[in-house]
Design an enzyme around this catalytic site. Sequence first.
Site, PDB file in Angstrom:
ATOM      1  N   SER A 172       1.360  -1.665  -0.082  1.00 25.67           N
ATOM      2  CA  SER A 172      -0.151  -0.289   0.523  1.00 25.67           C
ATOM      3  C   SER A 172       0.858   1.380   0.352  1.00 25.67           C
ATOM      4  O   SER A 172       1.505   1.560  -0.762  1.00 25.67           O
ATOM      5  CB  SER A 172      -0.947  -0.039   0.748  1.00 25.67           C
TER       6      SER A 172
ATOM      7  N   ASP B 239      -9.887  -4.963  -5.437  1.00 28.50           N
ATOM      8  CA  ASP B 239      -9.315  -4.081  -4.181  1.00 28.50           C
ATOM      9  C   ASP B 239     -10.283  -2.501  -4.003  1.00 28.50           C
ATOM     10  O   ASP B 239     -10.339  -1.317  -5.285  1.00 28.50           O
ATOM     11  CB  ASP B 239      -7.500  -3.218  -4.433  1.00 28.50           C
TER      12      ASP B 239
ATOM     13  N   HIS C  31      -8.000  -4.591  -0.042  1.00 25.84           N
ATOM     14  CA  HIS C  31      -6.833  -4.438   0.481  1.00 25.84           C
ATOM     15  C   HIS C  31      -6.162  -5.124   1.488  1.00 25.84           C
ATOM     16  O   HIS C  31      -5.346  -4.862   1.263  1.00 25.84           O
ATOM     17  CB  HIS C  31      -7.122  -2.621  -0.082  1.00 25.84           C
TER      18      HIS C  31
END
Length: 423
Positions: free
Chosen positions: A197, A347, A379
Amino acid sequence: MTPLTVEVTSSTGSDHLLPSKDPWYTAPADFEASIPGTVLRIRTVPGQPTVFSNAAAAYHILYRTTGSRYQPTWAVTSLVIPKKPCVHSGYNALLSYQMAYNTPTIDRGPSYRIFEPPLPNNYGIPPGHQQFDIMLDRGWFVTIPDFEGPRAAFGASVQAGHATLDGIRAVLSLAGHPDIPLPSSADKFKYAMWGYSGGSIASEKAAELQVQYAPELARGFVGAALGGLVSNVGSLYTVTNKTPYMGNLVLILLGVMNEYPEVDTYLRSRLKTEGPQNATAFLKGRDMDSFQAFQTYAGQDIFEYFVGGEADLEACQALRKIKMVEWMLGYHGAPEVPLFVYKAIEDELTPIADTDAHMEHYKRFNVSVLYERNTVGGHISEIVNGQDRAIKWLASVFDSSYDKEGGIKTRDVTVDIYKPPIP
């Protein structure tokens, strides 16, 4: 002064001060004259790494790096020494792990947070402490940079990439230091990067910039694992606006304001002074990380904070440049090291389409990429669903068993081991 003559100071007592209150988090006078990667200060971590069962010792290293505007600046990395270092074909493994710490305040950087007990959160996001212990258990030396720098420039990917590369340079320069249990020579290290991320942004940008900014690292640089890859930060302003994750949009703008004074001046001038979504509410984010910002700004419209709405952001020339230079990964070139990219197809924070396009772009340059698209989860779940795959891939580049042929190899996988927390 050479890295081998920089004294390692011992932290007294067990007090671990916030960086903004800790005088150690300052650069020496005239540090700007040193070259990027130069070690400026070293100390043992206050209280030592008691949260990691597989750590033998831990150090804070303050070093010279380069900001997004190519100005001299500094950063801190935390070097954690494994109890039983592994050796593959004469080489030790050094992993630079870029945490997704996502904040415009220096007080929430990893050099402080990872040595504190993990904080609970309501989003099912693993804190990462167990992950670090797994790396250390494999015998890897681990360095975790505060890649946002002293201004906590969240969203400034060039700053993050430079600081990541210079953190590796700094650690390598300490090989053979009499007071730090590292190999005798930097040539005995192979090194790789990993980030998920927000950490994927720093890791990917470092892989891009390495070719031009730190070409000497090519000798031992074996790869980068990039999870939940945020290929285009700008698209988040469409995808996550008015969602539970809107808070990150506030933090990104605040982080960019920290790095770019002209953006700070402009955006402050456009913030509303009245109504619930006003300048005071927006600027409160300066002391938050993602968890706090998610709660504070959930469901809000980011553009309602500005007098002219979305048009105010579009009108800022500096921000338009940032969207390309800082927020569009791939802008600064093609990595020459192998990449492992993993992401959930569904995601909800960063679109899979952005990363599909990103990989198509790299196909033109014959970048070596294993790209896995998970058919399940989102995610947050991919943090866990992808962890073992990333560690396995990193182990393969460290022990030279990975097939490094060029080109993009894309495959859909189904991995569903994430267990959401029970409310």
